[in-house]
Design a protein around this motif. Structure first.
Motif, PDB file in Angstrom:
ATOM      1  N   MET A   1       1.015  -1.288  -0.143  1.00 17.81           N
ATOM      2  CA  MET A   1       0.269  -0.255   0.297  1.00 17.81           C
ATOM      3  C   MET A   1       1.098   1.564  -0.372  1.00 17.81           C
ATOM      4  SD  MET A   1      -3.615   0.917   2.080  1.00 17.81           S
ATOM      5  CE  MET A   1      -4.431   0.053   2.035  1.00 17.81           C
ATOM      6  N   SER A   2       1.665   0.817   0.559  1.00 18.09           N
ATOM      7  CA  SER A   2       3.302   2.870   0.787  1.00 18.09           C
ATOM      8  C   SER A   2       3.636   3.087  -0.935  1.00 18.09           C
ATOM      9  CB  SER A   2       4.061   2.447   1.798  1.00 18.09           C
ATOM     10  OG  SER A   2       4.647   1.013   1.536  1.00 18.09           O
ATOM     11  N   ASP A   3       3.139   2.117  -1.862  1.00 18.28           N
ATOM     12  CA  ASP A   3       3.666   2.093  -2.491  1.00 18.28           C
ATOM     13  C   ASP A   3       2.226   3.456  -4.129  1.00 18.28           C
ATOM     14  OD1 ASP A   3       5.932   0.615  -2.680  1.00 18.28           O
ATOM     15  OD2 ASP A   3       5.552  -1.644  -3.545  1.00 18.28           O
ATOM     16  N   LEU A   4       1.938   3.373  -2.887  1.00 15.81           N
ATOM     17  CA  LEU A   4       0.584   3.850  -4.160  1.00 15.81           C
ATOM     18  C   LEU A   4       0.858   5.383  -4.647  1.00 15.81           C
ATOM     19  CD1 LEU A   4      -2.570   3.242  -1.960  1.00 15.81           C
ATOM     20  CD2 LEU A   4      -2.078   2.945  -3.995  1.00 15.81           C
ATOM     21  N   ASN A   5       1.848   6.034  -3.757  1.00 19.38           N
ATOM     22  CA  ASN A   5       1.722   7.575  -3.790  1.00 19.38           C
ATOM     23  C   ASN A   5       3.165   7.452  -4.876  1.00 19.38           C
ATOM     24  OD1 ASN A   5       0.520   9.292  -2.163  1.00 19.38           O
ATOM     25  ND2 ASN A   5       2.436   8.841  -0.896  1.00 19.38           N
ATOM     26  N   ASN A   6       4.372   6.308  -4.909  1.00 14.81           N
ATOM     27  CA  ASN A   6       5.836   6.011  -6.163  1.00 14.81           C
ATOM     28  C   ASN A   6       4.846   5.407  -7.610  1.00 14.81           C
ATOM     29  OD1 ASN A   6       6.556   6.690  -4.555  1.00 14.81           O
ATOM     30  ND2 ASN A   6       6.982   4.868  -3.418  1.00 14.81           N
ATOM     31  N   ASN A   7       3.496   4.560  -7.829  1.00 14.40           N
ATOM     32  CA  ASN A   7       3.691   4.820  -8.660  1.00 14.40           C
ATOM     33  C   ASN A   7       2.728   4.998  -9.649  1.00 14.40           C
ATOM     34  OD1 ASN A   7       5.232   1.788  -8.428  1.00 14.40           O
ATOM     35  ND2 ASN A   7       3.439   0.420  -7.281  1.00 14.40           N
ATOM     36  N   LEU A   8       1.601   5.582  -8.848  1.00 10.56           N
ATOM     37  CA  LEU A   8       0.789   6.876  -9.615  1.00 10.56           C
ATOM     38  C   LEU A   8       1.074   7.940 -10.294  1.00 10.56           C
ATOM     39  CD1 LEU A   8      -2.753   6.223  -6.876  1.00 10.56           C
ATOM     40  CD2 LEU A   8      -1.832   5.424  -9.506  1.00 10.56           C
ATOM     41  N   HIS A   9       1.961   8.871  -9.650  1.00  8.95           N
ATOM     42  CA  HIS A   9       2.623  10.071 -10.385  1.00  8.95           C
ATOM     43  C   HIS A   9       3.577  10.199  -9.716  1.00  8.95           C
ATOM     44  CE1 HIS A   9      -1.135  11.650 -12.116  1.00  8.95           C
ATOM     45  NE2 HIS A   9      -1.594  10.537 -11.294  1.00  8.95           N
ATOM     46  N   LYS A  10       4.740   9.603 -10.880  1.00  3.97           N
ATOM     47  CA  LYS A  10       6.306   9.633 -10.831  1.00  3.97           C
ATOM     48  C   LYS A  10       6.999  11.598 -10.370  1.00  3.97           C
ATOM     49  CE  LYS A  10       7.877   6.141 -11.085  1.00  3.97           C
ATOM     50  NZ  LYS A  10       7.979   4.919  -9.762  1.00  3.97           N
ATOM     51  N   GLY A  11       7.001  11.685  -9.265  1.00  3.50           N
ATOM     52  CA  GLY A  11       7.102  12.979  -8.801  1.00  3.50           C
ATOM     53  C   GLY A  11       6.301  14.438  -8.574  1.00  3.50           C
ATOM     54  N   SER A  12       4.605  13.914  -7.828  1.00  4.00           N
ATOM     55  CA  SER A  12       3.749  14.479  -7.781  1.00  4.00           C
ATOM     56  C   SER A  12       3.258  13.268  -6.958  1.00  4.00           C
ATOM     57  CB  SER A  12       2.970  15.009  -8.903  1.00  4.00           C
ATOM     58  OG  SER A  12       1.518  14.631  -8.458  1.00  4.00           O
ATOM     59  N   PRO A  13       3.685  13.203  -5.265  1.00  5.00           N
ATOM     60  CA  PRO A  13       3.120  12.039  -4.585  1.00  5.00           C
ATOM     61  C   PRO A  13       1.552  12.493  -4.317  1.00  5.00           C
ATOM     62  CG  PRO A  13       4.317  13.570  -3.617  1.00  5.00           C
ATOM     63  CD  PRO A  13       4.681  13.931  -4.998  1.00  5.00           C
ATOM     64  N   LEU A  14       0.860  12.242  -3.614  1.00  7.49           N
ATOM     65  CA  LEU A  14      -0.699  12.012  -3.518  1.00  7.49           C
ATOM     66  C   LEU A  14      -0.780  11.947  -2.780  1.00  7.49           C
ATOM     67  CD1 LEU A  14      -2.278  10.372  -6.986  1.00  7.49           C
ATOM     68  CD2 LEU A  14      -1.997  12.373  -6.540  1.00  7.49           C
ATOM     69  N   LEU A  15      -0.492  12.853  -1.522  1.00  3.59           N
ATOM     70  CA  LEU A  15      -0.996  13.132   0.253  1.00  3.59           C
ATOM     71  C   LEU A  15      -2.094  12.204   0.544  1.00  3.59           C
ATOM     72  CD1 LEU A  15       0.860  16.272   0.857  1.00  3.59           C
ATOM     73  CD2 LEU A  15       1.457  14.242   0.595  1.00  3.59           C
ATOM     74  N   TYR A  16      -3.337  12.215  -0.433  1.00  7.72           N
ATOM     75  CA  TYR A  16      -4.737  12.124  -0.029  1.00  7.72           C
ATOM     76  C   TYR A  16      -4.325  10.173  -0.134  1.00  7.72           C
ATOM     77  CZ  TYR A  16      -5.828  11.730  -4.831  1.00  7.72           C
ATOM     78  OH  TYR A  16      -5.516  11.931  -6.064  1.00  7.72           O
ATOM     79  N   LEU A  17      -3.478   9.716  -0.722  1.00 10.93           N
ATOM     80  CA  LEU A  17      -3.436   8.680  -1.070  1.00 10.93           C
ATOM     81  C   LEU A  17      -2.139   7.316   0.486  1.00 10.93           C
ATOM     82  CD1 LEU A  17      -3.802   7.950  -4.766  1.00 10.93           C
ATOM     83  CD2 LEU A  17      -5.344   7.200  -2.731  1.00 10.93           C
ATOM     84  N   ARG A  18      -1.760   8.741   1.308  1.00 11.57           N
ATOM     85  CA  ARG A  18      -0.615   8.101   1.716  1.00 11.57           C
ATOM     86  C   ARG A  18      -1.521   6.705   3.004  1.00 11.57           C
ATOM     87  NH1 ARG A  18       1.508  13.221   4.097  1.00 11.57           N
ATOM     88  NH2 ARG A  18       0.640  11.491   6.151  1.00 11.57           N
ATOM     89  N   GLU A  19      -0.830   5.974   2.979  1.00 16.41           N
ATOM     90  CA  GLU A  19      -1.560   5.173   4.116  1.00 16.41           C
ATOM     91  C   GLU A  19      -1.973   5.215   5.424  1.00 16.41           C
ATOM     92  OE1 GLU A  19      -0.389   0.384   5.634  1.00 16.41           O
ATOM     93  OE2 GLU A  19       0.766   1.328   4.346  1.00 16.41           O
ATOM     94  N   ASP A  20      -1.626   5.992   5.399  1.00 16.17           N
ATOM     95  CA  ASP A  20      -2.000   7.022   7.038  1.00 16.17           C
ATOM     96  C   ASP A  20      -3.063   7.381   6.795  1.00 16.17           C
ATOM     97  OD1 ASP A  20      -0.479   9.029   5.442  1.00 16.17           O
ATOM     98  OD2 ASP A  20       0.406  10.171   7.403  1.00 16.17           O
ATOM     99  N   LYS A  21      -3.295   8.476   5.573  1.00 12.15           N
ATOM    100  CA  LYS A  21      -4.676   8.843   5.439  1.00 12.15           C
ATOM    101  C   LYS A  21      -5.771   7.937   5.012  1.00 12.15           C
ATOM    102  CE  LYS A  21      -3.012  13.532   6.143  1.00 12.15           C
ATOM    103  NZ  LYS A  21      -3.404  14.045   6.649  1.00 12.15           N
TER     104      LYS A  21
END
Length: 159
Positions: A1-21
């Motif tokens: 799950m922690s890979d969600l930010n890295n796989n979707l949009h390189k260079g533009s982390p989607l903060l709402y997809l962080r596991e804690d969020k």
């Protein structure tokens, strides 16, 4: 799950997809559900209704003429549970059962005028809270929120 930010949009982390969020969102779903359920049940107990009765009545309100099998699918409960709830609602004349005109084996379910009044009184305060929250959020946020629920419901219905 922690890979969600890295796989979707390189260079533009989607903060709402962080596991804690996401965990925080899940917790918020539980809190809101429990709050609304308690609010509705506090009023419902006066009429002798439980959450199963309320959900059944609400779905029949939303889908007048729904069949037993369609209601069973929407509620996602056992046939025995629905039979138990529906039997009481039919005895109390809260739900009206009519034979389907095209297929005599099927029965369509409708709410009595009395049950429409009761359900609207029970859910009225909750509907008002949802409406107020929607108004504060604006149409774009509401459309996004509703789309999220539709996506989650679609996943649930596929299972």
């Amino acid at each position: 799950m922690s890979d969600l930010n890295n796989n979707l949009h390189k260079g533009s982390p989607l903060l709402y997809l962080r596991e804690d969020k996401l965990k925080e969102t899940l917790n918020n779903f539980f809190l809101v559900y429990k709050t609304f359920e308690n609010q509705i049940l506090d009023n419902a107990s006066v009429n002798g209704f439980g959450i199963a009765d309320i959900r059944c009545i609400l779905i029949i309100l939303l889908y007048p003429g729904i069949t037993f099998n369609e209601l069973l699918i929407k509620l996602s409960i056992t046939k025995q549970s629905l039979n138990r709830v529906l039997k009481i609602l039919l005895e109390k004349k809260m739900v009206i059962q009519e034979t389907n005109k095209k297929d005599k084996r099927m029965k369509n379910l409708y709410l009595s005028d009395e049950s429409k009044k009761i359900i609207n009184n029970l859910i009225g305060p909750t509907i008002k809270e949802i409406s107020n929250a929607f108004q504060k959020s604006g149409s774009e946020a509401v459309n996004g929120f509703n789309q999220i629920f539709l996506n989650l419901a679609e996943k649930t219905n596929d299972e």
